[in-house]
Design an enzyme around this catalytic site. Structure first.
Site, short mmCIF file in Angstrom:
data_model
loop_
_atom_site.label_atom_id
_atom_site.label_comp_id
_atom_site.label_asym_id
_atom_site.label_seq_id
_atom_site.Cartn_x
_atom_site.Cartn_y
_atom_site.Cartn_z
CG HIS A 241 -1.75 -1.17 1.45
ND1 HIS A 241 -2.89 -1.45 0.71
CD2 HIS A 241 -1.63 -2.19 2.34
CE1 HIS A 241 -3.42 -2.57 1.14
NE2 HIS A 241 -2.69 -3.05 2.13
O1 RIB Z 1 -5.31 -0.22 4.62
C1 RIB Z 1 -3.91 -0.18 4.40
C2 RIB Z 1 -3.27 0.87 5.26
O2 RIB Z 1 -3.49 0.56 6.63
C3 RIB Z 1 -1.74 0.93 5.09
O3 RIB Z 1 -1.30 2.25 5.30
C4 RIB Z 1 -1.26 0.04 6.18
O4 RIB Z 1 0.07 0.39 6.62
C5 RIB Z 1 -2.25 0.34 7.27
O5 RIB Z 1 -1.83 1.54 7.92
#
Ligand code: RIB
Ligand code: CA
Length: 311
Positions: A241
């Site tokens: 992500h």
């Molecule tokens: O949903 C994904 C996000 O939530 C990313 O930033 C992961 O690190 C968590 O913080």
């Protein structure tokens, strides 16, 4: 001239890879790392940020502790995804570099006020509590912020924490509401994009093949991190992500999206924290965010591997 950024983060293995990508990229001038409670509680996120900097040999980076809980709601964490430490997957030494004395919110405010208008980009990778608190405490900084490029939300991909909401937005929906209503130019990397950049075996092995301590750590983190998403989605790897935010700053052409209206659900518990993205422009609501929908996964991993290989 390198682009001045502040990374606001809740490390988290994917946050770690994002921070390392920034540290390996001369296009970016990392003014500081501000930590927030999210994946794990604040004492751990503010420790993990320093572990990551020391792994990269960057004890010069300023790390600040910020808000330990969301604006109104109780903190929801994600040890089930990131492990108890938030950086499970490899044992790394405790940090020796100190936390900065100043509160993260004060650092954000003072930095924006000190820099020229439009000089600084904020890069939130976790719940938006620090950012919203800074905007509430110092409304004068909003017009001076160049852009907020954040990881959060979901539309076509739907939620990963509830059926409707993505984790970062769900943890602090009131903070997200403040940021999305701020009028500051927003670039949003939702699950719609991050679920298109999966850590396949070959991509993880490419990190390991770098043959460096950083490459080994990144491969170990992604090995650990991917088990949850592979079990849940039956996918061939996990979505990486947060590095999407940093990759966008370096090579924006890796991503495509639409400038649309995105609003945050803060009324209903059922859909709390949902990013209601007007992708088909069916409302008259004014566009407020560049909401990304496509990513060049190969190009993303080539950039990531090459830059991490520099550390
Ligand atoms: O949903 C994904 C996000 O939530 C990313 O930033 C992961 O690190 C968590 O913080
Ligand atoms: Ca994160």
């Amino acid at each position: 001239m390198a682009r001045k950024i502040i990374i606001d983060t809740d490390p988290g293995q994917d946050d770690a890879v994002a921070i390392l990508l920034a540290l390996g990229s001369p296009e970016l001038d990392l003014l500081g790392i501000t930590c927030v409670a999210g994946n794990v509680p604040l004492p751990l996120t503010s420790k993990n940020a320093r572990v990551i900097c020391e792994l990269a040999g960057r004890t010069d980076v300023k790390v600040f502790a910020g808000c330990e809980k969301p604006l109104q709601r109780r903190l929801v964490t994600a040890e089930n995804v990131h492990g108890k430490t938030g950086l499970d997957g490899i044992e790394l030494p405790d940090p020796t570099m100190p936390l900065q004395e100043m509160h993260a919110v004060d650092f954000i405010i003072e930095t924006i006020r000190a820099e020229a208008p439009g000089a600084v980009t904020l890069c939130p990778l976790g719940p938006l509590t620090n950012i919203a608190t800074a905007l509430q405490r110092a409304p004068d900084i909003a017009p001076k912020i160049a852009e907020i490029v954040l990881m959060g939300g979901a539309y076509f991909e739907v939620g990963n924490t509830t059926p409707a909401a993505e984790f970062n937005i769900h943890v602090d929906p009131q903070a997200a509401e403040i940021v999305f209503k701020s009028g500051i130019p927003l670039v949003v990397m939702p699950l719609d994009v991050t679920h298109k950049v999966l850590t396949t075996r070959a991509r993880v092995e490419a990190f390991r093949a770098l043959g460096t301590p950083v490459g080994h750590a990144v491969a170990s983190w992604t090995d650990f991190f991917e088990r949850f998403d592979m079990a849940k989605y039956g996918s061939q790897g996990a979505p990486l992500h947060d590095p999407c935010v940093i990759a966008y700053l370096i090579r924006p052409e890796l991503f495509e999206g639409r400038h649309i209206n995105v609003e945050i659900e803060i009324q209903s518990e059922l859909t709390m924290g949902m990013t209601v993205a007007d992708w088909w422009r069916v409302t008259k609501r004014a566009p407020n965010a560049m909401f990304m929908g496509r990513a060049d996964a190969e190009g993303f991993y080539q950039l990531l591997t090459e830059r991490i290989g520099r550390l």
